[in-house]
Design a protein around this motif. Structure first.
Motif, PDB file in Angstrom:
ATOM      1  N   GLU A  71       0.837  -1.206   0.000  1.00  0.00           N
ATOM      2  CA  GLU A  71       0.000   0.000   0.000  1.00  0.00           C
ATOM      3  C   GLU A  71       0.870   1.254   0.000  1.00  0.00           C
ATOM      4  N   LEU A  72       1.930   1.247   0.814  1.00  0.00           N
ATOM      5  CA  LEU A  72       2.842   2.386   0.839  1.00  0.00           C
ATOM      6  C   LEU A  72       3.562   2.545  -0.498  1.00  0.00           C
ATOM      7  N   LEU A  73       3.911   1.418  -1.115  1.00  0.00           N
ATOM      8  CA  LEU A  73       4.589   1.476  -2.413  1.00  0.00           C
ATOM      9  C   LEU A  73       3.684   2.111  -3.467  1.00  0.00           C
ATOM     10  N   GLU A  74       2.410   1.777  -3.450  1.00  0.00           N
ATOM     11  CA  GLU A  74       1.476   2.372  -4.401  1.00  0.00           C
ATOM     12  C   GLU A  74       1.368   3.887  -4.172  1.00  0.00           C
ATOM     13  N   THR A  75       1.335   4.300  -2.901  1.00  0.00           N
ATOM     14  CA  THR A  75       1.296   5.729  -2.585  1.00  0.00           C
ATOM     15  C   THR A  75       2.558   6.429  -3.079  1.00  0.00           C
ATOM     16  N   ALA A  76       3.714   5.802  -2.861  1.00  0.00           N
ATOM     17  CA  ALA A  76       4.982   6.388  -3.295  1.00  0.00           C
ATOM     18  C   ALA A  76       5.031   6.523  -4.812  1.00  0.00           C
ATOM     19  N   ARG A  77       4.556   5.519  -5.528  1.00  0.00           N
ATOM     20  CA  ARG A  77       4.559   5.566  -6.990  1.00  0.00           C
ATOM     21  C   ARG A  77       3.639   6.672  -7.512  1.00  0.00           C
ATOM     22  N   LYS A  78       2.441   6.768  -6.932  1.00  0.00           N
ATOM     23  CA  LYS A  78       1.521   7.829  -7.349  1.00  0.00           C
ATOM     24  C   LYS A  78       2.108   9.206  -7.045  1.00  0.00           C
ATOM     25  N   GLY A  79       2.740   9.325  -5.874  1.00  0.00           N
ATOM     26  CA  GLY A  79       3.339  10.591  -5.505  1.00  0.00           C
ATOM     27  C   GLY A  79       4.461  10.992  -6.445  1.00  0.00           C
ATOM     28  N   ARG A  80       5.299  10.032  -6.820  1.00  0.00           N
ATOM     29  CA  ARG A  80       6.416  10.326  -7.728  1.00  0.00           C
ATOM     30  C   ARG A  80       5.905  10.842  -9.067  1.00  0.00           C
ATOM     31  N   ILE A  81       4.859  10.210  -9.591  1.00  0.00           N
ATOM     32  CA  ILE A  81       4.299  10.620 -10.886  1.00  0.00           C
ATOM     33  C   ILE A  81       3.684  12.012 -10.796  1.00  0.00           C
ATOM     34  N   LYS A  82       2.925  12.261  -9.720  1.00  0.00           N
ATOM     35  CA  LYS A  82       2.240  13.547  -9.591  1.00  0.00           C
ATOM     36  C   LYS A  82       3.225  14.671  -9.280  1.00  0.00           C
ATOM     37  N   LEU A  83       4.313  14.352  -8.600  1.00  0.00           N
ATOM     38  CA  LEU A  83       5.325  15.371  -8.322  1.00  0.00           C
ATOM     39  C   LEU A  83       5.892  15.934  -9.618  1.00  0.00           C
ATOM     40  N   GLN A  84       6.111  15.065 -10.595  1.00  0.00           N
ATOM     41  CA  GLN A  84       6.657  15.502 -11.877  1.00  0.00           C
ATOM     42  C   GLN A  84       5.721  16.446 -12.618  1.00  0.00           C
ATOM     43  N   ALA A  85       4.418  16.419 -12.272  1.00  0.00           N
ATOM     44  CA  ALA A  85       3.422  17.241 -12.971  1.00  0.00           C
ATOM     45  C   ALA A  85       2.860  18.336 -12.069  1.00  0.00           C
ATOM     46  N   THR A  86       3.665  18.829 -11.137  1.00  0.00           N
ATOM     47  CA  THR A  86       3.202  19.878 -10.229  1.00  0.00           C
ATOM     48  C   THR A  86       2.858  21.146 -11.001  1.00  0.00           C
ATOM     49  N   GLU A  87       1.654  21.671 -10.754  1.00  0.00           N
ATOM     50  CA  GLU A  87       1.188  22.842 -11.486  1.00  0.00           C
ATOM     51  C   GLU A  87       1.804  24.127 -10.937  1.00  0.00           C
ATOM     52  N   GLN A  88       2.097  25.055 -11.830  1.00  0.00           N
ATOM     53  CA  GLN A  88       2.563  26.383 -11.428  1.00  0.00           C
ATOM     54  C   GLN A  88       1.351  27.209 -10.989  1.00  0.00           C
ATOM     55  N   VAL A  89       1.295  27.511  -9.721  1.00  0.00           N
ATOM     56  CA  VAL A  89       0.154  28.237  -9.156  1.00  0.00           C
ATOM     57  C   VAL A  89       0.669  29.358  -8.260  1.00  0.00           C
ATOM     58  N   LEU A  90       0.090  30.545  -8.408  1.00  0.00           N
ATOM     59  CA  LEU A  90       0.414  31.654  -7.514  1.00  0.00           C
ATOM     60  C   LEU A  90      -0.485  31.562  -6.282  1.00  0.00           C
ATOM     61  N   ILE A  91       0.103  31.160  -5.161  1.00  0.00           N
ATOM     62  CA  ILE A  91      -0.636  31.060  -3.905  1.00  0.00           C
ATOM     63  C   ILE A  91      -0.379  32.334  -3.128  1.00  0.00           C
ATOM     64  N   ILE A  92      -1.423  33.128  -2.919  1.00  0.00           N
ATOM     65  CA  ILE A  92      -1.239  34.487  -2.412  1.00  0.00           C
ATOM     66  C   ILE A  92      -1.445  34.616  -0.910  1.00  0.00           C
ATOM     67  N   ASP A  93      -2.054  33.605  -0.283  1.00  0.00           N
ATOM     68  CA  ASP A  93      -2.354  33.741   1.137  1.00  0.00           C
ATOM     69  C   ASP A  93      -2.545  32.357   1.753  1.00  0.00           C
ATOM     70  N   SER A  94      -2.180  32.240   3.031  1.00  0.00           N
ATOM     71  CA  SER A  94      -2.440  31.012   3.787  1.00  0.00           C
ATOM     72  C   SER A  94      -2.875  31.400   5.190  1.00  0.00           C
ATOM     73  N   LEU A  95      -3.850  30.691   5.693  1.00  0.00           N
ATOM     74  CA  LEU A  95      -4.430  31.031   6.986  1.00  0.00           C
ATOM     75  C   LEU A  95      -4.698  29.748   7.759  1.00  0.00           C
ATOM     76  N   VAL A  96      -4.045  29.580   8.905  1.00  0.00           N
ATOM     77  CA  VAL A  96      -4.257  28.410   9.762  1.00  0.00           C
ATOM     78  C   VAL A  96      -5.355  28.730  10.765  1.00  0.00           C
ATOM     79  N   LEU A  97      -6.314  27.833  10.877  1.00  0.00           N
ATOM     80  CA  LEU A  97      -7.451  28.062  11.774  1.00  0.00           C
ATOM     81  C   LEU A  97      -8.100  26.727  12.131  1.00  0.00           C
ATOM     82  N   PRO A  98      -8.946  26.703  13.152  1.00  0.00           N
ATOM     83  CA  PRO A  98      -9.651  25.460  13.493  1.00  0.00           C
ATOM     84  C   PRO A  98     -10.524  24.987  12.338  1.00  0.00           C
ATOM     85  N   LYS A  99     -10.604  23.710  12.138  1.00  0.00           N
ATOM     86  CA  LYS A  99     -11.366  23.157  11.024  1.00  0.00           C
ATOM     87  C   LYS A  99     -12.821  23.608  11.070  1.00  0.00           C
ATOM     88  N   ALA A 100     -13.378  23.715  12.257  1.00  0.00           N
ATOM     89  CA  ALA A 100     -14.784  24.089  12.396  1.00  0.00           C
ATOM     90  C   ALA A 100     -15.043  25.523  11.953  1.00  0.00           C
TER      91      ALA A 100
END
Length: 418
Positions: A71-100
């Motif tokens: 199961e971990l190997l499948e996750t690692a393989r999917k992650g490796r493939i998706k890492l190569q296709a990381t989208e260029q995105v302008l992230i302008i803000d981040s805010l940490v808060l309670p989920k609720a």
């Protein structure tokens, strides 16, 4: 003589066997000194993959179970493939808060619909989940558990001033272990984003996108939208404010229990990925993980403008004093909420037409939903008749949408350039 030679050979073979076994054990490749789970969380997917392949081989030789490692190997393989296709995105803000509290922090224009806590609709809901209501106010989408307790996407329609019983969205299978949640529909009425916990997820919930096929009357096979939106943690509640050109998504990556990070980004017109040969794997990992939102700021002028829009939306939503009959965005600096907010008399007349057309559009949408429901339950010899009516209404609906869009452009032109 031959007997003596045979005894000597047998003795030498028996003495050599332990040494050969010891030599074989020495030759057996030792496992790298890494923790595969930590490697995956650090986006070192290739390291985790190499470790797990070797670990599975050794466990199989010892006839020991390998389910967890596979199961971990499948996750690692999917992650490796998706890492190569990381989208260029302008992230302008981040805010940490309670989920609720995260729903209170997502500020989208009313013209793009609205997001509400699910427990305001379903009183006994304890999931901190949400439901989406479209801009016309005649459709709600949310998740409910099926007989197996797995969450499925449902919709409820406003018909004759009453909400219909929720029905499952068509096009989604009944895979036993899938959980689907947090739907959000764009204003085109076709494109939907949602979160899914399934075999295509990197880990936990991932964000997916699908489109509605009007001919087949169902949603198409969804696509995982990849990194940096998705991660080995839970990522969900992806929403786009098309009028302010701002996007939001929620993630619990690198957060303590019951806390999340709300990211605000600028949606791309076209998807473009990073070139690993130009920036290197370490920088790519940092961008995919969103180690720092400033690392994504390839155009600071665009980021500055977007942050100003974000601040304006927050200020507008926090203001409780202003009367609001509707919301009409003229430009980045002006939004009108009543007829008196318009300065040009001709623009006011056209706004009145715009308001009436929006009401007609809502009525047309209700009629379309009614016809579609009747089509779904009709006998085969009646379906052709309903199909023809649906097509005519869809054509009229699309024309009205286009007319409304053109009128909005004309109102802005007259009001801003009298």
């Amino acid at each position: 003589m031959n007997k003596t030679l045979l005894i000597i050979i047998m003795l030498m073979t028996s003495l050599a066997a332990p040494a050969q076994r010891k030599k074989a054990r020495q030759k057996e490749q030792s496992l790298p000194n890494i923790n595969p789970v930590e490697a995956i969380n650090e986006y070192k997917f290739k390291d985790a993959e190499n470790y797990l392949v070797l670990a599975i081989e050794q466990l199989q030789k010892k006839k020991q179970p390998t389910i967890h490692e596979e199961e971990l190997l499948e996750t690692a393989r999917k992650g490796r493939i998706k890492l190569q296709a990381t989208e260029q995105v302008l992230i302008i803000d981040s805010l940490v808060l309670p989920k609720a509290q995260v729903l209170n922090a997502i500020k989208i224009s009313s013209e793009c619909g609205s997001i509400h806590p699910l427990n305001t609709l379903i009183k006994d809901d304890k999931t901190n989940s949400s439901y989406f209501q479209n801009q016309l106010g005649d459709k709600r989408m949310y998740a409910m558990p099926n007989k197996q307790g797995k969450l499925r996407l449902m919709e409820s329609l406003l018909i004759a001033n009453e909400w219909s019983a929720p029905t499952p969205l068509k096009g989604f299978g009944e895979e036993e272990n899938d959980n689907l949640n947090y739907p959000f529909m764009l204003t085109d009425g076709i494109t939907m984003y949602f979160a899914a916990e399934n075999g295509e997820s990197i880990g936990g919930y991932d964000i997916f996108m699908t489109r509605y096929d009007a001919d087949e009357q169902q949603f198409l096979v969804p696509d995982n939208i990849g990194m940096p939106f998705n991660s080995p943690a839970n990522d969900y509640l992806y929403a786009i404010d098309e009028f302010n050109n701002l996007g939001y998504f929620v993630s619990d990556r690198n957060q303590p229990a019951d806390s999340v990070c709300l990211y605000t980004f600028i949606p791309n017109d076209k998807r473009s990925i990073y070139n690993i040969d130009e920036i290197g794997e370490e920088k790519l990992r940092n961008l995919a993980k969103i180690n720092s939102i400033k690392d994504t700021w390839s155009n600071t002028a665009v980021v500055k403008e977007a942050r100003a829009r974000l601040e304006e939306t927050r200020s507008a939503k926090e203001s409780k004093q202003q009367k609001r009959d509707f919301e009409f965005v003229l430009n980045d600096q002006r939004t009108c909420y009543t007829l008196s907010d318009f300065r040009n008399a001709e623009a006011k007349k056209k706004v009145q037409w715009w308001i009436e057309t929006k009401k007609d559009l809502a009525s047309r949408a209700t009629e379309l939903n009614r016809l579609r429901e009747r089509y779904a339950s009709a006998a085969e010899n009646q379906k052709a008749q309903f199909a023809a009516q649906i097509r005519l209404n869809e054509e009229k609906f699309e024309q009205m949408q286009q007319d409304l869009h053109n009128q909005e452009k004309e109102i802005r032109r007259i009001e801003l350039n009298p």
